[in-house]
Write an enzyme that holds these catalytic residues in place. Sequence first.
Site, PDB file in Angstrom:
ATOM      1  N   HIS A 125      -0.987  -5.301 -11.519  1.00 54.26           N
ATOM      2  CA  HIS A 125      -1.942  -4.863 -12.851  1.00 54.26           C
ATOM      3  C   HIS A 125      -0.813  -5.130 -14.054  1.00 54.26           C
ATOM      4  O   HIS A 125       0.537  -4.793 -13.961  1.00 54.26           O
ATOM      5  CB  HIS A 125      -2.173  -3.505 -13.437  1.00 54.26           C
ATOM      6  CG  HIS A 125      -3.378  -2.991 -11.793  1.00 54.26           C
ATOM      7  ND1 HIS A 125      -3.739  -3.622 -10.748  1.00 54.26           N
ATOM      8  CD2 HIS A 125      -3.397  -1.564 -12.045  1.00 54.26           C
ATOM      9  CE1 HIS A 125      -4.776  -3.108 -10.618  1.00 54.26           C
ATOM     10  NE2 HIS A 125      -4.547  -1.902 -10.890  1.00 54.26           N
TER      11      HIS A 125
ATOM     12  N   CYS B 263      -3.722   4.226 -11.214  1.00 60.09           N
ATOM     13  CA  CYS B 263      -3.203   2.800 -10.843  1.00 60.09           C
ATOM     14  C   CYS B 263      -2.319   2.167 -12.516  1.00 60.09           C
ATOM     15  O   CYS B 263      -1.178   2.452 -12.140  1.00 60.09           O
ATOM     16  CB  CYS B 263      -3.507   1.950 -10.428  1.00 60.09           C
ATOM     17  SG  CYS B 263      -5.302   1.813 -10.564  1.00 60.09           S
TER      18      CYS B 263
END
Lengths: 345, 345, 345, 345
Positions: B240, B147
Site C-alpha cells: 500500500h 492494513c
Amino acid sequence: MKIKTGILGCTGAVGQKFITLLQNNPLFEITELAASNKSSGKKFSDAVNWTESNPIPEKLKNKIIKNCKPNLDCKLVFSGLDSAVAGDIEDEFANAGYIVISNSKNHRMDNDVPLLIPEINITHLSLLKSQITRRKSGGFIVTNPNCSTVVLCLSLLPFIKNNEIEKVIVTTMQAISGAGYPGVPSLDILGNIIPFIKDEEEKIQSEPLKIFGKIKNNKIEFAKIKISALCNRVPVKDGHTLSVSIKLKNKTTVDKLINQIHKFKSNNKYTSPKKLLYYFDNPGRPQPSLDVNLGNGMSVSVGNIRNCNVLDFKFTALGHNTIRGAAGLAILNAEYLIGKGFFNK
Amino acid sequence: MKIKTGILGCTGAVGQKFITLLQNNPLFEITELAASNKSSGKKFSDAVNWTESNPIPEKLKNKIIKNCKPNLDCKLVFSGLDSAVAGDIEDEFANAGYIVISNSKNHRMDNDVPLLIPEINITHLSLLKSQITRRKSGGFIVTNPNCSTVVLCLSLLPFIKNNEIEKVIVTTMQAISGAGYPGVPSLDILGNIIPFIKDEEEKIQSEPLKIFGKIKNNKIEFAKIKISALCNRVPVKDGHTLSVSIKLKNKTTVDKLINQIHKFKSNNKYTSPKKLLYYFDNPGRPQPSLDVNLGNGMSVSVGNIRNCNVLDFKFTALGHNTIRGAAGLAILNAEYLIGKGFFNK
Amino acid sequence: MKIKTGILGCTGAVGQKFITLLQNNPLFEITELAASNKSSGKKFSDAVNWTESNPIPEKLKNKIIKNCKPNLDCKLVFSGLDSAVAGDIEDEFANAGYIVISNSKNHRMDNDVPLLIPEINITHLSLLKSQITRRKSGGFIVTNPNCSTVVLCLSLLPFIKNNEIEKVIVTTMQAISGAGYPGVPSLDILGNIIPFIKDEEEKIQSEPLKIFGKIKNNKIEFAKIKISALCNRVPVKDGHTLSVSIKLKNKTTVDKLINQIHKFKSNNKYTSPKKLLYYFDNPGRPQPSLDVNLGNGMSVSVGNIRNCNVLDFKFTALGHNTIRGAAGLAILNAEYLIGKGFFNK
Amino acid sequence: MKIKTGILGCTGAVGQKFITLLQNNPLFEITELAASNKSSGKKFSDAVNWTESNPIPEKLKNKIIKNCKPNLDCKLVFSGLDSAVAGDIEDEFANAGYIVISNSKNHRMDNDVPLLIPEINITHLSLLKSQITRRKSGGFIVTNPNCSTVVLCLSLLPFIKNNEIEKVIVTTMQAISGAGYPGVPSLDILGNIIPFIKDEEEKIQSEPLKIFGKIKNNKIEFAKIKISALCNRVPVKDGHTLSVSIKLKNKTTVDKLINQIHKFKSNNKYTSPKKLLYYFDNPGRPQPSLDVNLGNGMSVSVGNIRNCNVLDFKFTALGHNTIRGAAGLAILNAEYLIGKGFFNK
C-alpha cells in the site's frame, strides 16, 4: 475554407494526438508538419514512430517534415514541442505573425499570455491586446495548462461561483501517456506506483491561481487559493484520477455540491462536449477504464463527494490527460479564437 | 517446546499467509487448521486454492481441517476469518480460554481489546487484565489494525514524540492482495484505478486514534488527531502506497523530520525487522515493486518529505499490506505476548 | 582468495544483475567496473540508474568506472555489453589474456567459442584448446545463449537422451526485463502483447543446434533439429513462458516423459540449483508470478505435458530470463571453469 | 418494424455485450430480458453489475427481468447463458418456436445445428431444414463458435480456397474478458501468464473442422485439418492474439499469401465490417491495444506472415473476443438469417 495549420513537434506524442484529433475537424487543415533537425527533411511516415491506434492520415504519410522555422505556409501552429526548445521557437513564430497554440509549459505564466480553459477564463483573451502590441506582427501565443491542472480546475468549476475555494489538497494518480513517448519505461511502472513526477506539483499548485484569476487593469489578479499537490504515476494508459480535498469559504452541504454539478451548464461550443461535467452516484466512479472517453475525452467526471474530517469536502475527479488535458484543449482554444474573431484580422 | 497454534480461516488469503510466515517460526507450531463448514472435514490440500508462491508445507498437506469450534488442540489461534463470522467465533474461543490474535475488524474497537502495533502501543496490553477478568477463562483477544492504518501509523511514529500531530490527510493507493482471494476481478482493475474501498476510510480515520491513545484509569483515552482518508485500489500486487499530508503542533523543518526518521530506534524484537523505518533521499521512492519487501515485508518506508502549502508537511509512505499490515503483524503481536509472559499463565 | 573480477557494461541491466548476484558469491570478488565513455570516470552510484530492488553494494557505490580497455586489475570479466560494441571489446580482452564470460550474442556462434549451458554441454569446453591457441595470450571467451534458448534447451534436456528430438515449434511469451533498461516503453506493453522481438526467432532456431551438438574432431557437429520460434513480448516483469510442441524420433507416452523429468538428475554444482527441473501436475502451472524464482531463479519449470495433434507432445516451460537466462548462467559458467581448472593456469 | 428480441442471461458479461451492441441496431429491438432465478423479478439496473463503459440503455434500466422460460414476448432470443444451463433452456425455446442464436458451447456440435461464421459457412444454414422438422415448432438454434476459433478461422479464410490447409499449430494469448465477469481474479493474472484455459484447446481443435466442413447429403462432412492448440490467459483486457503455424497442401510463398489477404473480398453485409481482414506490413502488428477495435471489433487482423522451419508458414492473428468472437458475431448471424428469409416464415 479551412484555416491552414502547422504542427510543431509533429513526431512527438502530443504532435501525433494533434494530427489524430484534427483529422476530421471542419475548421482546421494541416498544411505543414515541422519537427527538430532529427526528423526534418524526411517523409512523415519514415520519421514518426506512430503510436496512435488510428493509422496515419493518408494525406500526411508522404508529407515532408520541415524545420521549426517561421516560414511555414499556415496561419496557425499547434505546438507540442518539448519544453527544452518550445520557449524560443514559439516566440519566433508569434513574433513572425503566427497564432501559436501551445501545450508546452514555457510561456504559461507569462504576464500577457492567456493560460486558457475557455469554459473557465475566456475573458483572459483580453490579455492578447498587449501581447499583440508587444510583438508588433499580429502574432501571439495562447497556452493550455498542465494536464492535471485542467482536470482539477474543471472539477472545481461548479463550486467556484457560490463557494469561494480557500484550500485544496490533491493527490494525483497520473496515466503513463502523460509522460509522452517512449516516456515511462515499462520496468519502472508495470505493477508499480512511482510517487514522483518532476516539476508536476509546482505546476498544479500555481497554474490554477492564474486560471481562476480576474482581469484587473489588463493584468490578471491571481486567485488566492492554497493548493498542495501530491503526484503519483500509475500503470494506467489514459486518464488522470485525482483524490481531492477542499476547504470552502461559504458553508454548504454534499447534496448542494452535487446539485451544483448537476445543474452546471457550461456555455460550451465547438469540440467542447455537450456535457462538460459528469457526476456519478456510484462512489466507485469515475474510473479511467470506464469513464475516460466521456464526451470524446473532453468531459471531466466527478464522483463520491463526501465530507472531509480535515478540510470540508472530498471527491474523486477524472479527465483524459492527452485530450482534455492537452491536444484536445489546445484545439478547443483555437476554435474559441475563431469564435472571438482572432482569425479575421 | 513450540506453542501449539491453530489457524482459523486457514483456506483464506490471510490464513495462507499465516501458514507461510509461520513455516520456520521458532516459537509457534501449527497443530490445528480450522475453517467454515465448506472446508472442514477435508484434507487441507484438497480444500485450499493455494495462492502463495511457496508450496504448501509438507506436514500440513494432508491435515484434516476442523470446524471453528473451541475444541482445538492448541493454546493460541490466529484468526484470518471473514468479518461476517469472526466476531462471534473469536469471542467463543476467547471465552473458552484461548489466546486469540485476530486480523479481523470486529473486535478492534472494543474497550478492553488492544489494537496492537507493538512498536507503538505495547502499553495497551494492560487492557487485557479487565478483558481476562470479564471472560473468566484466562482467554482473550488481541487485534491488529487495518492494513493501511498500520502503514500510516508507523510512518507517523517518529514524528509523534516531539511534534504532536494535529491533522492528517492521506490518499491511499492499495494493492489488490488487500482484498483477499478471489478479491478484485481482473476486469475491474487491469490498467485502472478504483477510487473506492468499502468501509476503508472509516477504519483509517478512527483506528489510529485508539492506537496513539494513552492509557488512563485502565481505559484508552483516544488521541485527538483529525484524519481524513481517500482510498483507491490500484493494479499493484503487494504494498500500500500512501500520499500523506500532516499538520503538526510544534514547528519543525523537513530536515529535522528526516533526521527524526534516521535516528529513530524502535525497541523492536522478534520478527520485527532490525530497521523498522527506511527513509529514501530519492524523491521517487519508496515504490512497491522495489521496496515492499524491506525487512522481509515488516519494515515501512518513507520518502520525499517536503513542505505542504495547506497543512505543514507531506510525504510518501509504503508498507507490505499482507505482512506488516496483516499476518506478519499478528505473529509479531503473539511474539510480544510471549515476551510479556502471557503464555506462562 | 576470491578471483578478481571485472564487469563490462556495469551500468546496464545485465551488468546490474551481475553485481547483484555476485554480491555474496564465495568465489568471485568484483574489483573493476567498466563501461562506455558516457559513464567511465564517474562514481558508480552517480553513473548508474540502479533498478535492482536490493541497494547498490556499499563497497561499489564510490568505485570509479573505468573504460572497457584491457588494463583492468582482474583475471575474469563478465560482459553485459550491448551487442553493438561487445564483439570487438570482448576479443580485445580475450586476446589480452582475460577470461571473458559473455552474455552478448556476438561470439556465440564462433567455431571455437563454447555456447555453454554447463548441465547440457560442459564437454564443449574442449573447444577452448584451439581458441586459447589462436589467441596466444591464455585468454578466451565463453558465451551463454539467448535467454529463451536457455529455457527451451533445459526444458528439452530430460527428453534428449532416450527420445531424439526432431522438430520443435515454440511460442514464447517473454518478460519485459529481457529487453534491458529503459527497454520497452510502458505505452507499448501495458495491457498489450507485442508479437515481435527483433532477431529473437533466429537465435532460438539456431543456438540449440550448437548447444545440443556433439564434439567431433575438435569441432561441433550441430544437432539436426528443426526449430520454429514465434516470439511475443508480454506485460510480465520477469520470466519467459514457452508454449512448446515437439516431435520425437522414438515413441513414448506423456507419463513416460513426465517420469523422465521426475527422475532427471543433473550433476549440477555451484550456484546451479539442487533441483534443476520442476514438473507441475497442475496444468495451470508453471506461471511466472508463482514459479519464476524456483531455485533462486536458476531452475526451469515444466507443466501440462500432453499429446499434440500435429507433432507428438506439447507442454509449458518457464525460466527466469535475467538469472538462469543471462547473468546467473554466466556466473555458473565461470564456476564450472574453476571446477575444470581453467583458473589455475 | 424491428424484430422483437429477448436476451437470455442478460446480467452476464455476454448478455451485457448483446445489450450494448444492439442499442442502435436497426433490425432488432430488445423487448425481453431474462435470467436465472437469482435475478428474475428484479429491475435490470438493480440486478446487473454493469461493466460496459457505455451506460445501461435508458429504456432497459427499469425493465423487469423474467425467467428463462419460453413465454417471452419476442420471436428471437440471443443466449449468453452459462453452459451449465444453456443446453436445456435453448432446446426449450427452440422447441417452443423461438429462433435461438446462442453463444454457448452446448449445441455447437449437434448434427443439425449450424456453427456459423456467415462469411465462411453460410451454406450450413441448409442444416436448419432438418432441425426445424425435428422440432416441429418452427423454432431452431444457430450457434457461433468459441472466440478463439472465430479468430483462427477468419485468419485462415483467405488461404483456404487455393491452398488446402493440412495442419495448424496455434498458441493463443487470450484476453481476460473471455472469462466473463467476475472471471479471472486479478491476483492470478496481474503481471502474469496462466498457461491453461479449461476445455479451450478441445474447442479450438474441433470446431474449425465443422466450420470448414462441406454439406453432403444434408450433413456436414468435417474438414480434414489437424489442429493443435496451446492456450494461455494474458493480462490484456480485450483481444485474443494468436501465434499460428500452418502446413498447406499446395506450394505457395509468403508474398502470395499476403496478396491473398489483400485481395480477399468477403461478401460481407449487415454489421459485418467493410474490411473483414487487415494485413500489417509492420511485423510488430497486429497488437490488441492498437488494433482490436478495427471494423468496430468485427474485423480480424493478420501480420508477419513468414516461413516456418517445421510447418510451412507462420503468422500473428488478432480479433476482438467479445465482439467478433461472441456477441457481435451472434448478432451478425441473426442479420444473415433475416437476409435468408428465416424471419418471414
